[in-house]
Design a protein around this motif. Structure first.
Motif, mmCIF file in Angstrom:
data_model
loop_
_atom_site.group_PDB
_atom_site.id
_atom_site.type_symbol
_atom_site.label_atom_id
_atom_site.label_comp_id
_atom_site.label_asym_id
_atom_site.label_seq_id
_atom_site.Cartn_x
_atom_site.Cartn_y
_atom_site.Cartn_z
ATOM 1 N N SER A 1 26.834 -25.048 -27.214
ATOM 2 C CA SER A 1 27.812 -24.696 -26.187
ATOM 3 C C SER A 1 28.872 -25.783 -26.107
ATOM 4 O O SER A 1 28.596 -26.955 -26.346
ATOM 5 C CB SER A 1 27.141 -24.503 -24.825
ATOM 6 N N THR A 2 30.080 -25.350 -25.794
ATOM 7 C CA THR A 2 31.199 -26.253 -25.551
ATOM 8 C C THR A 2 31.711 -25.976 -24.142
ATOM 9 O O THR A 2 31.093 -25.215 -23.394
ATOM 10 C CB THR A 2 32.339 -26.037 -26.574
ATOM 11 N N LEU B 1 22.511 -24.393 -22.468
ATOM 12 C CA LEU B 1 21.644 -23.487 -23.212
ATOM 13 C C LEU B 1 20.186 -23.887 -23.103
ATOM 14 O O LEU B 1 19.865 -25.072 -23.017
ATOM 15 C CB LEU B 1 22.022 -23.494 -24.694
ATOM 16 N N SER C 1 32.785 -16.232 -25.253
ATOM 17 C CA SER C 1 33.492 -17.080 -24.300
ATOM 18 C C SER C 1 32.669 -17.192 -23.020
ATOM 19 O O SER C 1 32.432 -16.198 -22.332
ATOM 20 C CB SER C 1 34.860 -16.462 -24.003
ATOM 21 N N VAL C 2 32.203 -18.403 -22.728
ATOM 22 C CA VAL C 2 31.413 -18.693 -21.532
ATOM 23 C C VAL C 2 31.808 -20.088 -21.072
ATOM 24 O O VAL C 2 31.731 -21.034 -21.845
ATOM 25 C CB VAL C 2 29.891 -18.669 -21.824
ATOM 26 N N ALA D 1 21.935 -18.766 -21.266
ATOM 27 C CA ALA D 1 23.080 -19.621 -20.968
ATOM 28 C C ALA D 1 23.311 -19.567 -19.463
ATOM 29 O O ALA D 1 23.376 -18.484 -18.880
ATOM 30 C CB ALA D 1 24.321 -19.135 -21.706
ATOM 31 N N SER E 1 25.900 -20.569 -16.533
ATOM 32 C CA SER E 1 27.302 -20.934 -16.407
ATOM 33 C C SER E 1 27.870 -20.452 -15.090
ATOM 34 O O SER E 1 27.764 -19.266 -14.761
ATOM 35 C CB SER E 1 28.081 -20.302 -17.559
ATOM 36 N N ASN F 1 31.507 -23.661 -19.427
ATOM 37 C CA ASN F 1 30.554 -24.714 -19.045
ATOM 38 C C ASN F 1 29.091 -24.294 -19.127
ATOM 39 O O ASN F 1 28.313 -24.531 -18.214
ATOM 40 C CB ASN F 1 30.868 -25.214 -17.632
ATOM 41 N N ALA F 2 28.701 -23.659 -20.198
ATOM 42 C CA ALA F 2 27.330 -23.170 -20.335
ATOM 43 C C ALA F 2 26.370 -24.270 -20.756
ATOM 44 O O ALA F 2 26.715 -25.141 -21.542
ATOM 45 C CB ALA F 2 27.282 -22.035 -21.344
ATOM 46 N N SER G 1 32.728 -22.015 -24.629
ATOM 47 C CA SER G 1 32.114 -20.998 -25.481
ATOM 48 C C SER G 1 30.695 -21.352 -25.890
ATOM 49 O O SER G 1 30.263 -22.496 -25.775
ATOM 50 C CB SER G 1 32.968 -20.758 -26.727
ATOM 51 N N VAL G 2 29.992 -20.337 -26.358
ATOM 52 C CA VAL G 2 28.690 -20.500 -27.003
ATOM 53 C C VAL G 2 28.875 -20.018 -28.434
ATOM 54 O O VAL G 2 29.422 -18.931 -28.671
ATOM 55 C CB VAL G 2 27.592 -19.681 -26.294
ATOM 56 N N SER H 1 25.751 -28.811 -25.493
ATOM 57 C CA SER H 1 24.309 -28.602 -25.594
ATOM 58 C C SER H 1 24.004 -27.922 -26.914
ATOM 59 O O SER H 1 24.859 -27.260 -27.503
ATOM 60 C CB SER H 1 23.758 -27.811 -24.403
#
Length: 158
Positions: free
Chosen positions: A100-101, A126, A120-121, A137, A139, A123-124, A104-105, A85
């Motif tokens: 976001s990946t 945004l 580090s997050v 975010a 998640s 499946n966020a 991470s964001v 996103s």
């Protein structure tokens, strides 16, 4: 703007179907572009629509909307996962691009083309709002509210 299956992105404009004032308005492709050997996956306009950010596998390309001129690419050390996103900040934070990946964001300052911070997050997704300076975010049943300009979570709801 949209991303096509061919890997390109397209910018659309609303135009009259004919010269008549009563004619319907239709979307027409204004411009098409891409990065060589890359496939566009997400795109988003800045709040004032002057800039288009386009996500590719592991980088973001920044384009001037009116001329479709490629300005620069944004990347981050260790960014190996697909961008899932992509959003711009609003108001005083309009110079920030957030992505976001899977894990991470990443926040970039689009003016300096540098990574501002990474968190580090898992499946966020945004989102931002034009009414506040904050981004959110979502998640794994958590909601994180943060200011893109600062590397800290303001509120975390579980």
């Amino acid at each position: 703007a949209t991303c096509g299956e061919e890997g390109d992105f397209r910018i659309w404009t609303l135009a009259d179907a004919t010269n008549s004032e009563s004619s319907p308005r239709l979307w027409q492709c204004y411009a098409t572009n891409s990065l060589e050997a890359s496939r566009a996956s997400h795109c988003v306009f800045s709040a004032d629509a002057s800039v288009l950010a386009v996500a590719y596998k592991d980088c973001i390309s920044v384009w001037k909307t009116e001329t479709v001129e490629h300005k620069h690419n944004l990347s981050a050390d260790g960014l190996k996962d697909y961008i899932r996103s992509l959003v711009f900040g609003y108001s005083d934070r309009a110079n920030y691009i957030l992505a976001s990946t899977r894990d991470s964001v990443i926040v970039w300052d689009a003016v300096s083309s540098s990574v501002t911070w990474v968190v580090s997050v898992d499946n966020a997704l945004l989102c931002t709002t034009p009414y506040t300076l904050f981004a959110v975010a979502v998640s794994n049943r958590k909601i994180l509210v943060f200011d893109p300009a600062e590397e800290k979570t303001i509120i975390q709801l579980d």
